[in-house]
Design a protein around this motif. Structure first.
Motif, PDB file in Angstrom:
ATOM      1  N   GLU B 692      34.920  88.536  28.524  1.00 23.38           N
ATOM      2  CA  GLU B 692      34.267  87.777  27.463  1.00 23.38           C
ATOM      3  C   GLU B 692      35.150  87.700  26.215  1.00 23.38           C
ATOM      4  O   GLU B 692      35.828  88.658  25.884  1.00 23.38           O
ATOM      5  CB  GLU B 692      32.949  88.463  27.066  1.00 23.38           C
ATOM      6  N   VAL B 694      34.770  85.424  22.312  1.00 23.42           N
ATOM      7  CA  VAL B 694      34.497  84.284  21.442  1.00 23.42           C
ATOM      8  C   VAL B 694      35.824  83.916  20.791  1.00 23.42           C
ATOM      9  O   VAL B 694      36.464  84.751  20.152  1.00 23.42           O
ATOM     10  CB  VAL B 694      33.484  84.634  20.342  1.00 23.42           C
ATOM     11  N   THR B 704      34.452  78.334  22.547  1.00 17.79           N
ATOM     12  CA  THR B 704      33.810  79.005  23.686  1.00 17.79           C
ATOM     13  C   THR B 704      32.295  78.794  23.654  1.00 17.79           C
ATOM     14  O   THR B 704      31.524  79.733  23.567  1.00 17.79           O
ATOM     15  CB  THR B 704      34.131  80.509  23.673  1.00 17.79           C
ATOM     16  N   TYR B 710      33.136  80.856  27.786  1.00 17.29           N
ATOM     17  CA  TYR B 710      32.745  82.233  27.471  1.00 17.29           C
ATOM     18  C   TYR B 710      32.332  82.862  28.796  1.00 17.29           C
ATOM     19  O   TYR B 710      31.263  82.584  29.327  1.00 17.29           O
ATOM     20  CB  TYR B 710      31.589  82.283  26.467  1.00 17.29           C
TER      21      TYR B 710
END
Lengths: 161, 794
Positions: B692, B694, B704, B710
């Motif tokens: 993950e 951002v 994202t 994401y």
């Protein structure tokens, strides 16, 4: 925007009519017009798998499908999986603690009801591969995989294999 | 599980009561609640990271068929109060947030207008037609640029973007540095992430103009504090607002604050006198709900020749985003307070800086202090690398031993009833550390690079009121409960928690069952409705078990006391000593044996409700009990995580070969639920550390905003987790409950990164940032091309 049209859909074996704009999503029609709210909407871009339903017995994303395309097809939602009691898969998810918040669960049930019908004796890796089409943020997937394996074994036994 | 065997119902692996409705599609999540006549809202959001709002033109949108209205920050400013955060904390600037910006937007996704329409399709169409005129300002997109002397101001009311700055020192770190054999420096960058509950945010609000009452359906972790916030911001009293939190599709910390969108919907429902609802879409959730993490830690450890830490210094900086929905020091402070964790370190200093930037505001995400254990155990590994010591030995030489407990940390926090050396030893035994090292050497000879990472976690779980007091934050750590035995003998109970998938209906029924003496199937737990539940502080951190379970357990004990008094009276006994309730049956201890009396809880309940004149003196009719409970200042659980990985040095691909955790979370209420929380927490930690992220570009555009960008871990990226259990009860809490559910995140990000660095050791490179993507690992190896080639040839 095009005009709304009266369409006829076969959902869980019942034929139902509804007035839809061509752009209206199957997920919205199921949830809002037919009050079948077990089909959840998690991303509306086809990644998370929460909205998975069966179209002619095959898993599909209700959020990527227009309701108007569905005339002449059979749609099955989570509400039709169990009449009385739980299906072996639903029971296994309960017994193996394969769900926490439960939001993704109906999509997972629909994916694997279809998968286990076609693949009665899957390997764990195969189950993980298929499960990768459904996101779950709570469980870490381990117990979902165990539940699918357990349900598969039970269903094989019941089928007399 | 020997420690829990004194319990009858606590500790039983009961499958969950809530599952049946959830697996059949009959859960009631927010959007499943039908509100007749509800209007739908859609927000118009800023495409810029930082810009003045020069004008909003909504005429076209307003004219569209089905549109009820378009509203802006100026409208909302008339109907709502701003959010002012000004806790008396040294070095923290007070901040104020409008309900919707009237002057400038501060991040890509900031709301600027709301369209309310007959349905969601029309609302979204109309939102596209709202034209906003912006004057684009230079954006602040990193900690470094935020602190640059010529940086643009994110919040015009502050002197700089440094919204919070604190320092602390205990002992004498300068002296320790001077006398040290070596000073080891290490750094740790944890990237920006977001919570991603599978159910996004949203709310449905009804205003009853006759009763002047507002009802909000909203998936929320803290129903009562939310009610206080909402009433205050709308100039309503708390008796004019009902918060109803239905089944919630995950929260992870994102569903605590009252967000601007939800407040705006509530204000509009009241203004329009019509129900209004909003369901966030996934792009909004990824861009605009709440972000988390993005912090940079640097440590400097003064050590002896055998790796004993004499002193530790920590510099911590956090990118907090644009808005403060929480005091800006809140998450970083916990990291700084507990970073020394399971190690004996008395000379400790920290400096903590929090920056405002033009990004979505930060909030606590499952393990707000997630970076803590990576920083500490990563520092231990850095010491081992620099001094050429065995990292396991460096852990052992520094770790708290049983004789050191209770242990007052340099920051004043007291650790007790924890077992870090026990979890460490059991984890390395299970892994077979020596065998792993042998295997590792053999594989390296074949050009394969495996690594083992260890991470020992001390997890702060339950924050009592005394902790808030000492942190200077107004607020309480208490929880409230009621238990009602109905005339038939069935039991209803409630607590102020707000569940988001933790299985409260099952586990909490076990705490009531234990306190009272009935089967858990007889107990129904009611939560999430502020008119039904007592005012508690809700679900956050890992407080549910200790604070919520503890309050219910104590309340049920209180109920049992009265039940037994009534039973004693019915049996003609003077005292209820030597009596108990088990499975709803009243028993007496006669000649050392528990003996049935024939009396049941239902008999007692009938007496209490239907024949109150025969109750013993001093006992009032009915069986209705309540209490509040304030936990100790802090409770701690602990664990050691061990992770084996293989890195493909040609592609940078990372495979987790084995994952094991040895955890001590005290008395376990329901081992099924706890195991699920352990697995889920580790999964969230690994997903964050590996995948993950951002990403904002240099202009502050969020790149994202879909699940294709994401990336959340799927079943293919996560391994099975092996779990070893320890159960050391907390000596100060009801039933010895400690709480858990965040430590798994803390341990996972540390263990996996330490494992990668162990695997990459032959290349002389260190991963000091996440996510551990193939691209990142390749970039580390590319810089070490010669070493890699040499190793491959060998």
């Amino acid at each position: 925007m095009s005009e709304a049209r009266l369409i006829s859909l076969t959902v869980n074996g019942e034929t139902r009519e509804t007035l839809v704009e061509p752009r209206r999503l199957l997920s919205d029609v199921l949830r809002e017009d037919f009050a079948l709210t077990g089909t959840h909407v998690g991303c509306e871009h086809g990644v998370c798998g929460a909205c998975t339903v069966l179209i002619d017995e095959k898993p599909a994303r209700a959020c990527l499908t227009y309701a108007i395309q569905m005339e002449g097809h059979e749609i099955t939602t989570i509400e039709a999986v169990s009449d009385a009691g739980l299906s072996p898969l639903q029971r296994a998810l309960h017994e193996e603690h394969g769900l926490q918040c439960g939001f993704c669960t109906p999509g997972i049930v629909m994916t694997f009801e279809a998968f286990l019908r076609d693949t009665p004796d899957p390997g764990e890796e195969e189950v993980r591969d298929v499960l990768s089409g459904n996101l779950c943020r709570c469980t870490g997937y381990q117990n979902i995989v165990s539940a699918v394996m357990k349900a598969a074994a039970e269903m094989r036994e019941a089928a007399g294999d | 599980m020997t420690e829990t065997s004194k319990f009858h119902y606590i500790g039983k692996p009961l499958p969950r009561k809530e599952d049946r409705r959830l697996v059949t599609g009959h859960g009631r999540y927010l959007d499943d609640i039908i509100v007749p006549g509800a209007l739908h809202a859609c927000f118009v959001r800023s495409p810029h990271a930082h810009a003045r709002i020069l004008g909003i033109s909504a005429e076209v949108a307003r004219e569209m068929t089905g549109v009820v209205g378009v509203f802006t920050g100026t409208d909302l400013a008339r109907w709502t109060n701003k959010l002012r955060l000004a806790p008396p904390i040294e070095g923290l600037h007070p901040t104020e947030i409008e309900t919707m910006p009237t002057d400038k937007v501060r991040f890509h996704g900031d709301p600027v207008a709301i369209v309310v329409a007959r349905d969601r399709y029309i609302a979204e169409d109309a939102a596209e037609c709202v034209a906003v005129d912006y004057d684009v300002l230079p954006p602040v997109t990193s900690i470094d640029t935020a602190f640059a002397p010529d940086a643009a101001l994110v919040d015009d009311s502050l002197p700089s973007n440094l919204v919070s700055h604190q320092t602390f020192s205990a002992g004498d770190v300068d002296a320790r540095r001077k006398e040290a054999h070596a000073v080891v420096e290490a750094s740790f960058y944890q990237h920006r992430q977001t919570h991603v509950p599978m159910e996004t945010r949203g709310c449905a609000v009804l205003w009853d103009p006759g009763r002047e009452h507002l009802t909000i359906h909203i998936g929320n972790q803290v129903p009562h504090p939310l009610r206080s916030q909402l009433a205050g911001r709308l100039n309503l009293s708390e008796s004019q607002v009902t918060v109803m939190s239905p089944d919630v599709g995950g929260g992870f910390g994102q569903k605590i604050a009252l967000y601007r969108e939800e407040l705006a919907i509530a204000a509009l429902a009241r203004h329009l006198k019509r129900p209004v609802r909003w369901r966030e879409d996934r792009a909004e959730n990824l861009m605009s709900a709440s972000h988390a993490r993005e912090n940079l830690c640097r440590t400097r450890a003064s050590v002896t020749e055998n790796g004993r830490i004499l002193g530790l210094e920590l510099e911590l900086a956090e990118d907090f985003g644009a808005y403060c929905f929480y005091p800006a020091n809140y998450m970083s402070r916990v990291v700084a307070m507990i970073v020394t964790g399971p190690y004996r370190i008395q000379d400790y200093a920290f400096e903590m800086k929090v920056a405002l930037t033009n990004k979505c505001g930060n909030g606590p995400m499952r393990a707000p202090m997630a970076i803590t254990s990576w920083v500490m155990d990563g520092t231990i590994d850095a010491i081992a690398r620099q001094l050429d010591l065995d990292p396991l030995e460096v852990r052992r030489i520094n770790m708290l031993r049983p004789a050191d407990l209770p242990y007052r940390m340099a920051t004043g926090e007291v650790l007790e009833d924890i077992t870090p050396s026990e979890t460490l030893e059991s984890a390395v035994n299970a892994i077979d550390y020596e065998a792993f090292r042998k295997r590792q050497r053999a594989l390296r000879d074949q050009g394969r690079y495996v690594g083992l990472g260890l991470c020992t976690v001390v997890e702060s779980t339950t924050y009592g009121s005394a902790f808030y007091k000492s942190a200077g934050i107004p607020g309480s750590g208490h929880e409230a409960a009621w238990v009602r035995i109905e005339p038939s003998g069935t039991v209803n109970a409630s607590v102020g928690l707000g569940g988001t998938g933790q299985g409260y209906e099952t586990a909490l029924s076990q705490t009531v069952a234990e306190g009272l003496g009935v089967d858990p199937s007889e107990v129904k737990i009611l939560t999430g409705n502020t008119d039904v539940a007592p005012y508690g502080m809700g679900s956050r951190g890992a407080r549910g078990g200790t604070a919520g379970g503890g309050a219910l357990f104590l309340c049920a004990r209180k109920a049992r006391g009265q039940v037994l008094q009534i039973a004693a009276n019915k049996l003609g006994l003077n005292t209820s000593d030597d009596m108990r309730l088990l499975d709803g049956q009243v028993e007496r201890l006669i000649n050392g044996e528990w003996t049935a009396t024939g009396l049941t809880l239902a008999d007692v309940a009938r007496n209490a409700y239907l024949d109150p004149t025969s109750l013993p003196e001093g006992i009032t009719p009915g069986l209705d009990f309540s209490l509040t409970y304030d936990p100790p200042p802090m409770t701690y659980s602990n664990s050691t995580h061990a992770c084996e990985v293989e890195v493909d040095v040609r592609t940078g691909a990372l495979t987790i070969l084995r994952y094991l955790v040895s955890e001590d979370c005290g008395t376990v209420i329901n081992p099924v639920v706890v195991r699920g929380q352990q697995q889920g927490a580790i999964a969230m930690g690994l997903s964050g550390a590996l995948l993950e992220e951002v990403i904002y570009d240099e202009t502050g555009q969020n790149l994202t905003a879909t699940f294709a960008d994401y990336m959340v871990a799927t079943a293919c990226e996560l391994p099975n987790f092996e779990i070893l259990h320890h159960h050391t009860p907390n000596s100060r809490t009801p039933a010895g409950i400690k709480g858990m559910a965040e430590g798994g995140v803390m341990g996972a990000i540390g263990a996996v990164t330490n494992a990668v660095n162990d695997a990459l050791a032959p290349f002389g490179t260190v991963a000091d940032r996440q996510p551990l993507s193939p691209q990142y690992l390749r970039s580390l190896l590319r810089d070490r091309g010669a070493a890699a080639r040499q190793n491959e040839q060998e």
